[in-house]
Scaffold this motif. Sequence first.
Motif, short mmCIF file in Angstrom:
data_model
loop_
_atom_site.label_atom_id
_atom_site.label_comp_id
_atom_site.label_asym_id
_atom_site.label_seq_id
_atom_site.Cartn_x
_atom_site.Cartn_y
_atom_site.Cartn_z
N MET A 64 24.51 -18.94 -28.06
CA MET A 64 25.22 -18.13 -29.06
C MET A 64 26.59 -18.73 -29.37
O MET A 64 27.00 -18.79 -30.54
N ALA A 65 27.30 -19.17 -28.35
CA ALA A 65 28.63 -19.76 -28.56
C ALA A 65 28.53 -21.01 -29.43
O ALA A 65 29.36 -21.22 -30.33
N ASP A 66 27.51 -21.83 -29.17
CA ASP A 66 27.32 -23.06 -29.96
C ASP A 66 27.05 -22.72 -31.43
O ASP A 66 27.59 -23.37 -32.33
N ALA A 67 26.23 -21.67 -31.66
CA ALA A 67 25.93 -21.26 -33.03
C ALA A 67 27.20 -20.79 -33.75
O ALA A 67 27.42 -21.11 -34.92
N LEU A 68 28.01 -20.01 -33.05
CA LEU A 68 29.25 -19.52 -33.65
C LEU A 68 30.21 -20.65 -33.98
O LEU A 68 30.81 -20.70 -35.06
N LEU A 69 30.36 -21.58 -33.03
CA LEU A 69 31.35 -22.64 -33.20
C LEU A 69 30.87 -23.77 -34.11
O LEU A 69 31.62 -24.70 -34.38
N ARG A 70 29.63 -23.67 -34.59
CA ARG A 70 29.13 -24.60 -35.59
C ARG A 70 29.11 -23.99 -36.99
O ARG A 70 28.84 -24.68 -37.97
N ASN A 71 29.41 -22.70 -37.06
CA ASN A 71 29.38 -22.00 -38.33
C ASN A 71 30.69 -22.22 -39.08
O ASN A 71 31.77 -21.93 -38.56
N LYS A 72 30.60 -22.73 -40.31
CA LYS A 72 31.81 -23.11 -41.05
C LYS A 72 32.74 -21.92 -41.30
O LYS A 72 33.96 -22.05 -41.22
N GLN A 73 32.17 -20.75 -41.62
CA GLN A 73 33.01 -19.59 -41.89
C GLN A 73 33.72 -19.11 -40.63
O GLN A 73 34.89 -18.74 -40.66
N VAL A 74 33.00 -19.10 -39.51
CA VAL A 74 33.60 -18.69 -38.24
C VAL A 74 34.72 -19.65 -37.86
O VAL A 74 35.82 -19.23 -37.47
N ILE A 75 34.47 -20.95 -37.99
CA ILE A 75 35.49 -21.95 -37.66
C ILE A 75 36.72 -21.76 -38.54
O ILE A 75 37.86 -21.85 -38.07
N ALA A 76 36.50 -21.48 -39.82
CA ALA A 76 37.62 -21.27 -40.74
C ALA A 76 38.46 -20.07 -40.33
O ALA A 76 39.69 -20.11 -40.39
N HIS A 77 37.81 -19.00 -39.87
CA HIS A 77 38.54 -17.81 -39.46
C HIS A 77 39.27 -18.02 -38.13
O HIS A 77 40.34 -17.44 -37.90
N LEU A 78 38.72 -18.87 -37.28
CA LEU A 78 39.37 -19.14 -36.00
C LEU A 78 40.55 -20.10 -36.15
O LEU A 78 41.46 -20.10 -35.30
N SER A 79 40.55 -20.89 -37.20
CA SER A 79 41.60 -21.88 -37.39
C SER A 79 42.96 -21.20 -37.58
O SER A 79 43.15 -20.39 -38.49
N GLY A 80 43.88 -21.50 -36.70
CA GLY A 80 45.22 -20.94 -36.78
C GLY A 80 45.33 -19.50 -36.33
O GLY A 80 46.39 -18.88 -36.46
N ALA A 81 44.24 -18.96 -35.77
CA ALA A 81 44.24 -17.55 -35.35
C ALA A 81 44.75 -17.41 -33.92
O ALA A 81 44.72 -18.34 -33.13
N GLN A 82 45.19 -16.21 -33.60
CA GLN A 82 45.51 -15.83 -32.23
C GLN A 82 44.34 -15.01 -31.68
O GLN A 82 43.68 -14.29 -32.43
N THR A 83 44.06 -15.14 -30.39
CA THR A 83 42.94 -14.42 -29.80
C THR A 83 43.40 -13.49 -28.68
O THR A 83 44.38 -13.77 -28.00
#
Length: 225
Positions: free
Chosen positions: A121-140
């Motif tokens: 599941m983690a690999d699928a999320l971290l390969r998804n372009k939209q998810v990566i775009a939302h994570l870019s520059g984000a705080q968690t």
Amino acid sequence: MEKITLLNGVEWDVKECEAKMMDDDFYYKYLCQNALSSSIAKSLLDSPKTYHNYLRYGGEDTPAMLKGRMLHHMVLEPERWEDLYQVIEVKTRASKTFKEAEAESEKTCVTRSEMNATERMADALLRNKQVIAHLSGAQTEIPKIGMLNDLPFRCKADILVPDFGIFDLKTTADLRAFPYSAKKYGYPMQVYIYCTLFGLPTDNFKFIVIDKTSCDIGIYDVDDS
């Protein structure tokens, strides 16, 4: 200096409290007893007795909750993974080897199959372009605490994008049914609590949802309704 009074009557400076909320023991133990959250509020809606038992005995840690927590750490806080989990090379949790390891380890023990499923599941999320775009520059895992209806509430934003909003990571057994299961599990209440505490309109809150079987991903908007 903004202050907040917890359920035990202790007054805290909000900024100081939020800084301490980065510590898991403070957030999940001390504040679990002395502040409300969306999950605790849901247990109150289910039954006041459920809430009483939650405070007295702690919440039930179901397999689904464990998998969700594992995924959160793997995607949002990968640097903490090895400190929190120990993989036991067995097929099932029912094995003697697993039970012995679980009794001895200070970490959360998981089977190899649970680890593999989470990695998929983690690999699928971290390969998804939209998810990566939302994570870019984000705080968690950003905590927030405040008063709602004269009661102290706490929350943690999975993904906080400055000047944009909040993304909450969820797993589901059926992606197509997520809009219905979201209502079943009280997610509208979560949206209200998070948006109010962070001072955001509901349009700035989105769910990132992954199907545990297919690894299909959906990003869901919410609105005031």
